[in-house]
Each structure stands twice: as C-alpha cells, then as structure tokens.
Scaffold this motif. Structure first.
Motif, short mmCIF file in Angstrom:
data_model
loop_
_atom_site.label_atom_id
_atom_site.label_comp_id
_atom_site.label_asym_id
_atom_site.label_seq_id
_atom_site.Cartn_x
_atom_site.Cartn_y
_atom_site.Cartn_z
N PHE A 1 22.54 78.58 48.57
CA PHE A 1 23.75 77.80 48.86
C PHE A 1 24.31 78.13 50.24
O PHE A 1 24.73 77.23 50.98
CB PHE A 1 24.80 78.07 47.79
CG PHE A 1 26.06 77.26 47.96
CD1 PHE A 1 26.06 75.90 47.68
CD2 PHE A 1 27.23 77.85 48.41
CE1 PHE A 1 27.22 75.14 47.84
CE2 PHE A 1 28.38 77.11 48.57
CZ PHE A 1 28.38 75.75 48.28
N TYR B 1 21.60 73.15 42.40
CA TYR B 1 21.60 71.74 41.96
C TYR B 1 22.66 71.52 40.88
O TYR B 1 23.36 70.50 40.87
CB TYR B 1 20.22 71.38 41.44
CG TYR B 1 20.08 69.94 41.02
CD1 TYR B 1 20.44 68.91 41.88
CD2 TYR B 1 19.59 69.60 39.76
CE1 TYR B 1 20.32 67.58 41.50
CE2 TYR B 1 19.46 68.29 39.38
CZ TYR B 1 19.83 67.27 40.25
OH TYR B 1 19.73 65.96 39.87
N PHE C 1 30.39 69.94 41.04
CA PHE C 1 31.54 70.02 41.94
C PHE C 1 31.41 69.19 43.21
O PHE C 1 32.37 69.08 43.97
CB PHE C 1 31.80 71.49 42.30
CG PHE C 1 32.07 72.35 41.11
CD1 PHE C 1 33.28 72.26 40.43
CD2 PHE C 1 31.13 73.25 40.64
CE1 PHE C 1 33.54 73.04 39.32
CE2 PHE C 1 31.37 74.04 39.53
CZ PHE C 1 32.58 73.94 38.87
N ALA C 2 30.24 68.61 43.46
CA ALA C 2 30.10 67.69 44.58
C ALA C 2 30.09 66.24 44.08
O ALA C 2 30.71 65.36 44.68
CB ALA C 2 28.82 67.98 45.36
N HIS C 3 29.40 66.00 42.96
CA HIS C 3 29.34 64.65 42.39
C HIS C 3 30.28 64.47 41.22
O HIS C 3 30.41 63.35 40.71
CB HIS C 3 27.90 64.36 41.93
CG HIS C 3 26.89 64.50 43.02
ND1 HIS C 3 25.57 64.84 42.77
CD2 HIS C 3 26.99 64.37 44.36
CE1 HIS C 3 24.90 64.90 43.92
NE2 HIS C 3 25.75 64.63 44.89
N GLU D 1 21.48 75.89 52.15
CA GLU D 1 22.15 74.76 51.49
C GLU D 1 21.15 73.89 50.71
O GLU D 1 21.31 72.68 50.62
CB GLU D 1 22.92 73.92 52.51
CG GLU D 1 24.01 74.70 53.23
CD GLU D 1 24.74 73.86 54.26
OE1 GLU D 1 24.38 72.68 54.42
OE2 GLU D 1 25.67 74.38 54.90
N ASP E 1 33.70 63.12 34.19
CA ASP E 1 33.85 63.29 35.63
C ASP E 1 35.06 64.13 36.02
O ASP E 1 35.48 64.11 37.18
CB ASP E 1 33.91 61.93 36.33
CG ASP E 1 35.09 61.10 35.86
OD1 ASP E 1 35.90 61.60 35.04
OD2 ASP E 1 35.22 59.95 36.31
N TYR F 1 25.42 73.19 40.56
CA TYR F 1 26.71 73.22 41.25
C TYR F 1 27.00 71.89 41.96
O TYR F 1 28.13 71.39 41.91
CB TYR F 1 26.71 74.36 42.27
CG TYR F 1 27.93 74.41 43.15
CD1 TYR F 1 29.08 75.08 42.74
CD2 TYR F 1 27.94 73.79 44.40
CE1 TYR F 1 30.20 75.13 43.54
CE2 TYR F 1 29.06 73.83 45.21
CZ TYR F 1 30.19 74.50 44.78
OH TYR F 1 31.30 74.54 45.57
N GLU F 2 25.98 71.33 42.58
CA GLU F 2 26.17 70.04 43.27
C GLU F 2 26.58 68.95 42.28
O GLU F 2 27.49 68.16 42.55
CB GLU F 2 24.88 69.63 43.98
CG GLU F 2 24.56 70.44 45.22
CD GLU F 2 23.31 69.94 45.91
OE1 GLU F 2 22.72 68.94 45.41
OE2 GLU F 2 22.92 70.52 46.92
N LYS F 3 25.91 68.91 41.15
CA LYS F 3 26.23 67.89 40.15
C LYS F 3 27.66 68.07 39.62
O LYS F 3 28.37 67.08 39.38
CB LYS F 3 25.24 67.95 38.99
CG LYS F 3 23.90 67.29 39.30
CD LYS F 3 24.07 65.79 39.49
CE LYS F 3 22.76 65.09 39.70
NZ LYS F 3 22.93 63.63 39.91
#
Length: 312
Positions: free
Chosen positions: A247, A264, A270-272, A251, A58, A266-268
């Motif tokens: 993006f 997706y 840098f968002a999650h 979005e 993480d 990127y979300e995993k």
C-alpha cells in the motif's frame, strides 16, 4: 437417620455449589473487560461482516440482501481478485521460507557467549519493530527508487539504474526483500529454542564423530521442529495479511504486480465504498488462512518432534 443423612449431604453439596458459584463469579468479574472487548470488538464485527458479505452495502444506504452474488461475482467476473490471489500466494511462498531460513541462520550465529552478542541481537531485532511503519516503507521506497542508494551502489559495478519499485519485473521482489529483512521476531524465537536444546546431545554426537552438518540435521532440526512449526504458522498468516508494504511503497502497482489481497480488500471497502463485497473478500481471506493453517497442523505429525511424546 437416612433422611437426615440425605439432608446433610444435600446441604453440603449446596454449600459447595454456592462457594464454587461465588468463585466463578469473581473469575468472570476479573475477565469481564477482556470478555466485553472480545464480544464487542471481535465477535460482533465478525458476525456483522458475515451478514454484510451477503448484501449490497455502500456505508451510506441500508444494506440490501443479494445472497451469494458477491461470492459468485468474485470467482467468475473479477479478474483483479484472481490477480490479488496470485500476487499474495507468490509473496507468501517466496517470503516466508526465506525469512525463516535467514532467521534461523542468524539465530545460530547469535547462539554463542561472545562479547557484545546481546547488543547485536538487539540491533538485528530493530527492523522487526520498525519494518511495518510508514517511515520505513518510505525509506525503502527511496532506497529502491530510480535515484536511490541501491542504484548508486550498483552503478559502481556498471549495472544500469532502474526504478525497482516501479518495475513490473522487480517490484514484488523488492517487497519480499523488505519482509525478509524483518526477520528479528522469528530469530528471537529460534534463539530461545536453540538455547533449550541440551548441550549434552551435541557433546555425545561429537564424541561419536558426527560432523557439524550431521549434528544440525539430526539434532538441531528435530529438537527445534516445534519452534519451526510455530514460526511457520505465524509467518504464513502474517504473509497472507500483508498490507503496509504494498500500500505504501508500490500502491499495488505497477500493473497490479504487487496487488496484495489485503490492499485489494481495502480498495473495495474504503476507495469504492463497496463494503458488502469487501466483507466477502475478508471471509475468503479467513478461509484461505484457515485452510493453510489446518494443512500445516495436519502435516505436523510427520515432521514435528515433541520430546514429551517420545518422538514424532
């Protein structure tokens, strides 16, 4: 005497090896900046990503080895992964053929010696330079928004206004249209290929009574097939890696209808902050690109014509 000859031969070979070693050392010295960058910024991160794909990581705590759990969860429990795969495949198979066909069409129009054609080539190439930028994405979002210029034009024909970028039925088509609009790069490559085709082939075909359509099918396409092959490979890889359009404009919405695979990922990451899972996603993307590239290369023998090899 034989011993002296052997010694002389050995010394000669030693001198040659020493000189060759010096030449190789100078060569490696010249390419060392690139070599260091390649090892440090490409190979190194790739190996680290491969390791992280088998861990729970993480970014804040030390990675924990979990084996194939990320990959198993991806294929069995992650519905958004399959949605991203579906959207990306539709995007690639929809945008790449249209982009190449349109680029070839415009290249053939510009393959003339008319006055001002150089200016038009430059103007048509501009979207490819700016197409991936944030500014163009914002402008595109405004154009196809509920109050955008596209709706203003359509209203003149009595077509009701809709927000194209937020409509589940039209959002992905809007992004495909944006990518097709960025046809400048393959257009220039097609144009270079067209100029390399000998004019004598067309003259001989015209004398034999071949129509422009038959000249296109029998001369232009075969002679241009190596260029088509190159553009197809490059545009397919770029299609699978598409990110900016989804993006910045949609979005990933609405309802994940424009959730590109790269978005997706990127979300995993840098968002999650699920860097281990994101690394696994990245390697699956690499595998997908490798499979499609290998397939194109495999089929190239049946449709790509190389004049130096005497045929297909």
């Amino acid at each position: 005497m034989p011993e002296q000859a052997n010694v002389a031969k050995y010394n000669s070979n030693s001198d040659k090896l020493h000189k060759q070693w010096k030449v190789d050392l100078i060569g490696f010295a010249f390419i060392s900046p690139w070599l260091i960058g390649f090892l440090g910024f490409i190979i190194g991160p790739m190996l680290a990503s491969l390791y992280f794909s088998f861990t729970n990581y993480d970014l804040l705590t030390a990675p924990t080895w979990i084996g194939l759990d990320n990959y198993i969860n991806m294929f069995t429990n992650d519905s958004r992964f399959w949605q991203a795969i579906k959207v990306t495949f539709i995007f690639v198979f929809g945008s790449v053929p249209l982009k190449l066909v349109f680029a070839l069409f415009v290249a053939m129009l510009f393959n003339t010696k008319r006055r001002g054609v150089g200016l038009y080539r430059t103007l048509y190439y501009v979207p490819s330079i700016l197409g991936g930028s944030v500014a163009i994405a914002v402008v595109w979002k405004q154009l196809f928004g509920g109050d955008g210029a596209i709706n203003d034009i359509l209203s003149l024909f009595g077509i009701p206004s809709i927000s194209w970028v937020t409509s589940p039925d039209f959002a992905l088509s809007t992004l495909i249209l944006l990518v097709v609009w960025q046809f400048g790069s393959p257009m220039l490559i097609f144009l270079a290929g067209l100029k390399a085709i000998p004019a004598e082939l067309y003259e001989a075909a015209a004398v034999d009574g071949a129509s422009p359509f038959h000249q296109f099918i029998k001369i232009t396409i075969p002679m241009l097939s190596p260029v088509i092959f190159f553009n197809l490979v490059m545009q397919t890889i770029q299609g699978f890696m598409a990110f900016t359009q989804s993006f910045l404009i949609t979005e990933g919405g609405p309802m994940d209808r424009t959730l590109f695979y790269a978005v997706y990922l990127y979300e995993k990451a840098f968002a999650h902050f699920d860097m281990g899972y994101a690394s696994a996603l990245a390697w699956i993307l690499l595998l997908i690109c490798g499979i499609f590239t290998a397939f194109i290369f495999r089929t190239a023998k049946s449709w790509v014509y190389y004049e130096s090899e005497g045929g297909k």
